[in-house]
Design a protein around this motif. Structure first.
Motif, mmCIF file in Angstrom:
data_model
loop_
_atom_site.group_PDB
_atom_site.id
_atom_site.type_symbol
_atom_site.label_atom_id
_atom_site.label_comp_id
_atom_site.label_asym_id
_atom_site.label_seq_id
_atom_site.Cartn_x
_atom_site.Cartn_y
_atom_site.Cartn_z
ATOM 1 N N LEU A 24 -15.017 28.286 -10.383
ATOM 2 C CA LEU A 24 -14.045 29.344 -10.106
ATOM 3 C C LEU A 24 -13.835 30.138 -11.387
ATOM 4 N N SER A 25 -14.060 31.444 -11.298
ATOM 5 C CA SER A 25 -13.872 32.315 -12.459
ATOM 6 C C SER A 25 -12.635 33.177 -12.282
ATOM 7 N N THR A 26 -11.795 33.155 -13.304
ATOM 8 C CA THR A 26 -10.629 34.048 -13.355
ATOM 9 C C THR A 26 -10.711 34.901 -14.624
ATOM 10 N N ALA A 27 -11.926 35.104 -15.107
ATOM 11 C CA ALA A 27 -12.138 35.894 -16.324
ATOM 12 C C ALA A 27 -11.639 37.327 -16.129
ATOM 13 N N PRO A 28 -11.259 37.988 -17.201
ATOM 14 C CA PRO A 28 -10.714 39.342 -17.093
ATOM 15 C C PRO A 28 -11.630 40.351 -16.399
ATOM 16 N N HIS A 29 -12.936 40.191 -16.529
ATOM 17 C CA HIS A 29 -13.855 41.164 -15.923
ATOM 18 C C HIS A 29 -13.968 41.032 -14.405
ATOM 19 N N VAL A 30 -13.478 39.937 -13.825
ATOM 20 C CA VAL A 30 -13.600 39.726 -12.382
ATOM 21 C C VAL A 30 -12.898 40.834 -11.600
ATOM 22 N N GLY A 45 -10.716 46.065 0.788
ATOM 23 C CA GLY A 45 -10.082 44.753 0.686
ATOM 24 C C GLY A 45 -10.551 43.931 -0.506
ATOM 25 N N LEU A 46 -11.669 44.310 -1.071
ATOM 26 C CA LEU A 46 -12.226 43.598 -2.218
ATOM 27 C C LEU A 46 -11.609 44.069 -3.537
ATOM 28 N N ALA A 47 -11.069 45.268 -3.544
ATOM 29 C CA ALA A 47 -10.536 45.867 -4.777
ATOM 30 C C ALA A 47 -9.377 45.043 -5.339
ATOM 31 N N GLY A 48 -9.430 44.814 -6.630
ATOM 32 C CA GLY A 48 -8.327 44.159 -7.320
ATOM 33 C C GLY A 48 -8.293 42.647 -7.240
ATOM 34 N N LEU A 49 -9.233 42.035 -6.534
ATOM 35 C CA LEU A 49 -9.224 40.565 -6.487
ATOM 36 C C LEU A 49 -9.464 40.027 -7.891
ATOM 37 N N ASP A 50 -8.762 38.969 -8.256
ATOM 38 C CA ASP A 50 -8.771 38.520 -9.643
ATOM 39 C C ASP A 50 -9.434 37.160 -9.869
ATOM 40 N N ARG A 51 -10.111 36.641 -8.864
ATOM 41 C CA ARG A 51 -10.811 35.372 -9.021
ATOM 42 C C ARG A 51 -11.967 35.324 -8.038
#
Length: 97
Positions: A24-30, A45-51
């Motif tokens: 699971l990646s929660t890196a800033p670039h995600v 719906g994909l915009a702004g997802l953070d993980r």
């Protein structure tokens, strides 16, 4: 399946290859990449997802020989999370059902 601190390994059988690593990646670039992909594919719906879950591997040839394992892992993750699937090699976004 073998669990480590930040990812787990998936294999078809305990001693088989290839090994697929799921983390699971929660890196800033995600978030930025999710927004770019949403805009490029008209999937708001994909915009702004953070993980995101990322599936990685060491041996591309071995994975291609066992491609069904990769497909099953991706489908399972999508089914469990109700999330989007974006395999970058085919540039196709699959929305949750």
């Amino acid at each position: 399946m073998v669990d480590t601190d930040d990812r787990f390994a998936v294999r078809r059988r305990a001693d088989s290859e290839p090994v697929l690593w799921v983390g699971l990646s929660t890196a800033p670039h995600v978030t930025a990449e999710a927004t770019e992909t949403a805009e490029a594919h008209d999937v708001p719906g994909l915009a702004g997802l953070d993980r995101r879950f990322e599936v990685t591997f060491d041996d591309l040839e071995a994975v291609l020989d066992e491609i069904n394992t990769l497909i099953e892992v991706q489908a399972t993750l999508q089914g469990l999370t109700g999330g989007y699937l974006f395999p970058p090699w085919n540039d196709n976004v699959m929305a949750p059902e």
